[in-house]
Design an enzyme around this catalytic site. Structure first.
Site, PDB file in Angstrom:
ATOM      1  N   LYS A  17      -4.935 -11.022  -7.678  1.00 61.55           N
ATOM      2  CA  LYS A  17      -6.060 -11.192  -6.833  1.00 61.55           C
ATOM      3  C   LYS A  17      -7.111  -9.857  -7.296  1.00 61.55           C
ATOM      4  O   LYS A  17      -7.242  -9.131  -7.637  1.00 61.55           O
ATOM      5  CB  LYS A  17      -5.807 -11.299  -5.196  1.00 61.55           C
ATOM      6  CG  LYS A  17      -6.338  -9.854  -4.341  1.00 61.55           C
ATOM      7  CD  LYS A  17      -6.145  -9.961  -3.019  1.00 61.55           C
ATOM      8  CE  LYS A  17      -6.479  -8.978  -2.276  1.00 61.55           C
ATOM      9  NZ  LYS A  17      -7.056  -8.883  -1.423  1.00 61.55           N
ATOM     10  N   LYS A  67       0.645  -1.499  -0.022  1.00 64.32           N
ATOM     11  CA  LYS A  67      -0.028  -0.239   0.059  1.00 64.32           C
ATOM     12  C   LYS A  67       0.690   1.164  -0.470  1.00 64.32           C
ATOM     13  O   LYS A  67       0.342   2.101  -0.391  1.00 64.32           O
ATOM     14  CB  LYS A  67      -0.499  -0.569   1.357  1.00 64.32           C
ATOM     15  CG  LYS A  67      -2.027  -1.232   1.449  1.00 64.32           C
ATOM     16  CD  LYS A  67      -3.502  -0.834   1.346  1.00 64.32           C
ATOM     17  CE  LYS A  67      -4.163  -1.491   0.984  1.00 64.32           C
ATOM     18  NZ  LYS A  67      -5.611  -1.559   1.053  1.00 64.32           N
ATOM     19  N   LYS A  86     -11.279  -4.258  -4.664  1.00 65.28           N
ATOM     20  CA  LYS A  86     -11.566  -3.195  -5.349  1.00 65.28           C
ATOM     21  C   LYS A  86     -10.770  -2.501  -5.489  1.00 65.28           C
ATOM     22  O   LYS A  86     -11.427  -1.124  -5.955  1.00 65.28           O
ATOM     23  CB  LYS A  86     -13.032  -3.372  -4.532  1.00 65.28           C
ATOM     24  CG  LYS A  86     -12.371  -2.850  -3.152  1.00 65.28           C
ATOM     25  CD  LYS A  86     -13.104  -2.790  -1.882  1.00 65.28           C
ATOM     26  CE  LYS A  86     -12.962  -2.549  -0.313  1.00 65.28           C
ATOM     27  NZ  LYS A  86     -12.573  -3.585   0.420  1.00 65.28           N
TER      28      LYS A  86
HETATM   29  P1  ATP Z   1      -8.223  -3.696  -1.265  1.00 69.02           P
HETATM   30  O1  ATP Z   1      -8.125  -3.430  -2.511  1.00 69.02           O
HETATM   31  O2  ATP Z   1      -8.590  -2.083  -0.756  1.00 69.02           O
HETATM   32  O3  ATP Z   1      -6.705  -3.792  -0.171  1.00 69.02           O
HETATM   33  P2  ATP Z   1      -9.363  -5.582  -0.977  1.00 69.02           P
HETATM   34  O4  ATP Z   1     -10.679  -6.010  -2.147  1.00 69.02           O
HETATM   35  O5  ATP Z   1      -8.260  -6.659  -1.407  1.00 69.02           O
HETATM   36  O6  ATP Z   1      -9.598  -4.424  -0.239  1.00 69.02           O
HETATM   37  P3  ATP Z   1      -9.918  -6.104   1.826  1.00 69.02           P
HETATM   38  O7  ATP Z   1     -10.931  -4.799   2.246  1.00 69.02           O
HETATM   39  O8  ATP Z   1      -8.721  -5.684   1.941  1.00 69.02           O
HETATM   40  O9  ATP Z   1     -10.226  -6.347   0.585  1.00 69.02           O
HETATM   41  O10 ATP Z   1     -10.685  -7.212   2.514  1.00 69.02           O
HETATM   42  C1  ATP Z   1     -11.723  -8.038   3.040  1.00 69.02           C
HETATM   43  C2  ATP Z   1     -11.737  -9.106   3.392  1.00 69.02           C
HETATM   44  O11 ATP Z   1     -11.919 -10.260   1.783  1.00 69.02           O
HETATM   45  C3  ATP Z   1     -10.565  -9.501   3.532  1.00 69.02           C
HETATM   46  O12 ATP Z   1     -11.284 -10.797   4.421  1.00 69.02           O
HETATM   47  C4  ATP Z   1     -10.106 -10.461   2.513  1.00 69.02           C
HETATM   48  O13 ATP Z   1      -8.874 -11.539   3.093  1.00 69.02           O
HETATM   49  C5  ATP Z   1     -10.712 -10.660   1.925  1.00 69.02           C
HETATM   50  N1  ATP Z   1     -10.913 -10.524   0.490  1.00 69.02           N
HETATM   51  C6  ATP Z   1     -10.423  -9.745  -0.394  1.00 69.02           C
HETATM   52  N2  ATP Z   1      -9.826 -10.124  -2.149  1.00 69.02           N
HETATM   53  C7  ATP Z   1      -9.894 -11.572  -2.101  1.00 69.02           C
HETATM   54  C8  ATP Z   1     -10.649 -12.273  -2.817  1.00 69.02           C
HETATM   55  N3  ATP Z   1      -9.787 -11.544  -4.279  1.00 69.02           N
HETATM   56  N4  ATP Z   1     -10.981 -13.675  -3.397  1.00 69.02           N
HETATM   57  C9  ATP Z   1     -10.805 -13.689  -1.579  1.00 69.02           C
HETATM   58  N5  ATP Z   1     -10.953 -13.306  -0.611  1.00 69.02           N
HETATM   59  C10 ATP Z   1     -10.301 -11.496  -0.496  1.00 69.02           C
END
Ligand code: ATP
Ligand code: LTN
Length: 336
Positions: free
Chosen positions: A201, A119, A204
């Site tokens: 992965k 980040k 968002k």
């Molecule tokens: P950012 O892009 O801001 O890092 P993010 O979409 O990766 O956000 P987080 O808010 O960090 O999401 O994660 C929320 C939850 O969703 C966490 O428990 C994380 O492990 C899960 N998660 C996020 N992305 C995935 C994915 N692609 N597949 C499975 N689980 C996910």
């Protein structure tokens, strides 16, 4: 154990940031698992809005995102009557314990966190202290409720390891104070990949909105994103090496329909990727349709949302205050 003695349910704590839209990855990797755990555990869930300001938020959309996340979680099946579900900033013990835990967390430990490294690269113009100490706040969230188990995606495992180290360190100095939490990483949907770059992965914060599907995307948008999903040139619907895109689509199909990868391969034998992508899109649309309908009901019923998050915050404050008071007494603070 005699049958008359009921084993006390274990405590689960988890939270999710309200930063932007909730994706299919968040839903399959996190949210859907929380919903399933509600009967077997004493669950406590939160919208981690304090964590969210480690990256800059626009005030108007931030407020809306917090409420949307709250309503969406209810729509997905989180039942605050069963599992207190609150907004993190409403419960002041979180920020207080986070400060204390900061003083029991080493600079070197925080520097090793891969999320911080990622980040700070992504937001090079705003590498703030909160981004750095993010894991101490997450540790506070978990330790305040003496959680046994913390459901998270693979990407959060390192933060949980650190939480355990902080708790063990504190217990080592002051005697048993915190329960040492275990991670719970569900295999189904553990990592949903980007539709545009299946080596990454689904996230968002990815600038390419075709790479993720939001739970609140309209059906035609979902269909369009799946139709554009990156695949390979083999045109065989089957899990295989070098077929990250198709593997991911099969993973999504399997998570949504409950069918195994083999069953899916048989069903789509002899069919092209176009048919398969359409089928995955349709399955996802069907999965999110009832959630979207319930979301619309909740988001238009503000009084109900307020009532639920107030009640849950009250409960969480009472519970977490017990741990905070214990911690403060042990450290030697004069209790007011
Ligand atoms: P950012 O892009 O801001 O890092 P993010 O979409 O990766 O956000 P987080 O808010 O960090 O999401 O994660 C929320 C939850 O969703 C966490 O428990 C994380 O492990 C899960 N998660 C996020 N992305 C995935 C994915 N692609 N597949 C499975 N689980 C996910
Ligand atoms: N850091 C997590 C969100 C989060 C969390 C928590 C998860 C904040 N506090 C406590 C589990 C337990 C994330 O970004 N996914």
């Amino acid at each position: 154990m005699p049958e008359t003695v009921q084993e006390k349910k274990k405590v689960i704590f988890s939270a999710i940031q309200p930063s932007g839209t909730i994706t299919l990855g968040n839903y399959l990797g996190a949210l859907r698992n929380w919903v399933k755990l509600q009967d077997d555990y004493n669950c406590i869930f939160a919208v981690a809005d304090l964590h969210a300001i480690t990256v800059r938020q626009d005030p108007k959309s931030f407020r809306q995102n917090i409420l949307n996340a709250y309503a969406l979680f209810l729509a997905c099946g989180i039942d605050p009557e069963k599992s207190p579900f609150f907004i993190q900033s409403h419960v002041h013990t979180h920020a207080e314990l986070a400060w204390i835990l900061n003083c029991y967390t080493q600079f070197g430990e925080l520097s090793r966190m891969t999320q911080f490294k990622d980040k700070s690269q992504k937001h090079a113009d705003n590498v703030n202290a909160g981004l750095f100490t993010y894991p101490s706040l997450m540790a506070a969230d978990i330790l305040l409720y003496q959680a046994d188990v913390v459901p998270v995606g693979v990407d959060q495992k390192q933060h949980l390891e650190l939480t355990r180290n902080i708790a063990e360190r504190f217990n080592g100095i002051y005697g048993n104070t915190f329960k040492i939490p275990e991670p719970y990483i569900s295999q189904v949907g553990a990592k949903i990949m980007s539709l545009q770059d299946p080596a990454k992965k689904m996230s968002k914060s990815d600038e390419n909105s075709n790479s993720w599907v939001a739970i609140l995307d309209k059906p035609d948008v979902i269909m369009k994103k799946f139709k554009r999903a990156v695949t390979d040139s083999e045109a065989v619907v089957k899990v295989g090496e070098g077929k990250d895109g198709i593997n991911n689509l099969i993973g999504i199909m399997s998570a949504v329909t409950g069918k195994t990868a083999d069953e899916i391969a048989i069903e789509f034998e002899g069919k092209g990727y176009g048919d398969f992508k359409t089928a995955v899109g349709e399955a996802v649309v069907e999965e999110v349709r009832p959630i979207q309908e319930r979301f619309n009901d909740y988001i238009n019923n503000k009084d109900y949302l307020v009532e639920q998050y107030h009640k849950s915050a009250e409960f969480a404050l009472k519970l977490s205050q017990r741990t905070l008071s214990k911690v403060m007494k042990k450290i030697g603070y004069v209790i007011p």
